[in-house]
Design a protein around this motif. Sequence first.
Motif, PDB file in Angstrom:
ATOM      1  N   LEU A  71       0.814  -1.328  -0.054  1.00  0.00           N
ATOM      2  CA  LEU A  71      -0.127  -0.076   0.084  1.00  0.00           C
ATOM      3  C   LEU A  71       0.773   1.454  -0.060  1.00  0.00           C
ATOM      4  O   LEU A  71       0.476   2.085  -0.907  1.00  0.00           O
ATOM      5  CB  LEU A  71      -0.956   0.079   1.140  1.00  0.00           C
ATOM      6  N   ALA A  72       2.033   1.239   0.761  1.00  0.00           N
ATOM      7  CA  ALA A  72       2.846   2.407   0.789  1.00  0.00           C
ATOM      8  C   ALA A  72       3.650   2.657  -0.573  1.00  0.00           C
ATOM      9  O   ALA A  72       3.626   3.928  -1.060  1.00  0.00           O
ATOM     10  CB  ALA A  72       3.944   2.168   1.833  1.00  0.00           C
ATOM     11  N   LEU A 120      -7.669   7.041   3.041  1.00  0.00           N
ATOM     12  CA  LEU A 120      -8.539   6.797   2.127  1.00  0.00           C
ATOM     13  C   LEU A 120      -8.516   5.401   1.439  1.00  0.00           C
ATOM     14  O   LEU A 120      -9.544   4.905   1.434  1.00  0.00           O
ATOM     15  CB  LEU A 120      -8.203   7.861   0.719  1.00  0.00           C
ATOM     16  N   TYR A 121      -7.323   4.973   1.119  1.00  0.00           N
ATOM     17  CA  TYR A 121      -7.171   3.754   0.402  1.00  0.00           C
ATOM     18  C   TYR A 121      -7.817   2.572   1.532  1.00  0.00           C
ATOM     19  O   TYR A 121      -8.021   1.483   1.365  1.00  0.00           O
ATOM     20  CB  TYR A 121      -5.847   3.509   0.019  1.00  0.00           C
ATOM     21  N   ILE A 122      -7.200   2.958   2.979  1.00  0.00           N
ATOM     22  CA  ILE A 122      -7.717   1.866   3.838  1.00  0.00           C
ATOM     23  C   ILE A 122      -9.356   1.845   4.165  1.00  0.00           C
ATOM     24  O   ILE A 122      -9.766   0.684   4.180  1.00  0.00           O
ATOM     25  CB  ILE A 122      -7.213   2.242   4.918  1.00  0.00           C
ATOM     26  N   ALA A 171       3.594   6.628   6.915  1.00  0.00           N
ATOM     27  CA  ALA A 171       2.428   7.376   6.411  1.00  0.00           C
ATOM     28  C   ALA A 171       1.156   6.165   6.524  1.00  0.00           C
ATOM     29  O   ALA A 171      -0.010   6.419   7.082  1.00  0.00           O
ATOM     30  CB  ALA A 171       2.554   8.107   5.159  1.00  0.00           C
ATOM     31  N   VAL A 172       1.379   5.098   6.178  1.00  0.00           N
ATOM     32  CA  VAL A 172       0.537   4.047   6.256  1.00  0.00           C
ATOM     33  C   VAL A 172       0.143   3.473   7.588  1.00  0.00           C
ATOM     34  O   VAL A 172      -0.822   3.319   8.146  1.00  0.00           O
ATOM     35  CB  VAL A 172       0.823   3.009   5.174  1.00  0.00           C
ATOM     36  N   ILE A 176     -13.240   8.880   0.276  1.00  0.00           N
ATOM     37  CA  ILE A 176     -13.057   7.597  -0.459  1.00  0.00           C
ATOM     38  C   ILE A 176     -12.815   8.096  -2.014  1.00  0.00           C
ATOM     39  O   ILE A 176     -12.355   7.307  -2.850  1.00  0.00           O
ATOM     40  CB  ILE A 176     -14.201   6.973  -0.475  1.00  0.00           C
ATOM     41  N   TYR A 177     -12.471   9.177  -2.309  1.00  0.00           N
ATOM     42  CA  TYR A 177     -12.131   9.761  -3.466  1.00  0.00           C
ATOM     43  C   TYR A 177     -11.084  10.932  -3.203  1.00  0.00           C
ATOM     44  O   TYR A 177     -11.130  11.601  -2.343  1.00  0.00           O
ATOM     45  CB  TYR A 177     -13.201  10.614  -4.240  1.00  0.00           C
TER      46      TYR A 177
END
Length: 342
Positions: free
Chosen positions: A209-210, A230-232, A293-294, A303-304
Amino acid sequence: MKKFKSVLLIVAVVGGIFLYVFYRFFYYGNVQIEEKSKLIYVHTGWTFDQVAQMLEDKKIVKNIKGFTLVAGIKGYKDHIIPGRYRVVNRMSNLQLVNLLASGKQEPENMSLFNIRTKYDLAGIIANKIEEDSNEVVKHFNDAKYVKQFGFNTDNFLAMFLPGTYQLWWTDASDRIINQMHDKYEAFWTEERRKEARETGLSPLQVSILASIVQAEQSQYYDEKQAIAGLYINRLHADMPLQSDPTLIYVRGDFSIVRVREGDKHIESPYNTYMHTGLPPGPINMPDASSIDAVLHYQKSDYIYFCAEADFSGRHHFSKTLKEQNEYAEKYHKALDAKEINR
């Protein structure tokens, strides 16, 4: 008596000449290069003749016979040690032979930043060592080999962290890989592993993800945290990540700025428009700030997100598709105005 004195004189003269020549061969500067110093490489398996030929071809020594004589007397001819050596202008034959016989190589610094694929990484490693890049790639693509580190051939890049590493030109690639693994283990402290568990991700998933977060935002740490959050949110909602950098990774053309609609239909496990969840491996080598950051992602309802139309490198974050579409329209108009078509 005169005859005896004459003989002694001749012997003295000849001896003096011999000592002078001997002294010159050993102690006079025979390395004649334009630079103050220069790197030379002695390859594994080389004979003395090959070493001497290299010194001649690269115009390192002025008198190869003098070097050969000193090398023979010092026993270097039968004890060639491969390596990367730094020779200095005006170095004597004795100094040169002692250097090559000592095995005291010049260390090499390898900087790993902005690496996108394992093949890029293999090329950089191979450029710093004697071993061929094909040998390095063999390790990366050997499922049994990478499994011992807890990875597979798709996600092995996640084990490598950006930074500067010191190595020797004669280092085998497996030694360098082990060095990288040691740094990986040191980085993933118990505290970081605990933080990963709290996000619901494994260290490997955090790195994957990072890599996406880093591809989306490489300048502003606060935005890295926002994008990670947002991605989580999307992962928890079982929504596709819909990350444009994953499509660029699939295309393999990292000069692309503008992803097209057709790219979203390319069949690949890295296509996060077609598949939910994380891709099978990282799309680059994320740095520590992207990983952190993750781990310390910003909690939000976003979410966008869409790049700002001023090309500042920052983004607009949205909770609704309507708002997202408005920002996207502005951004695409800005791309059109600058005639950015790819």
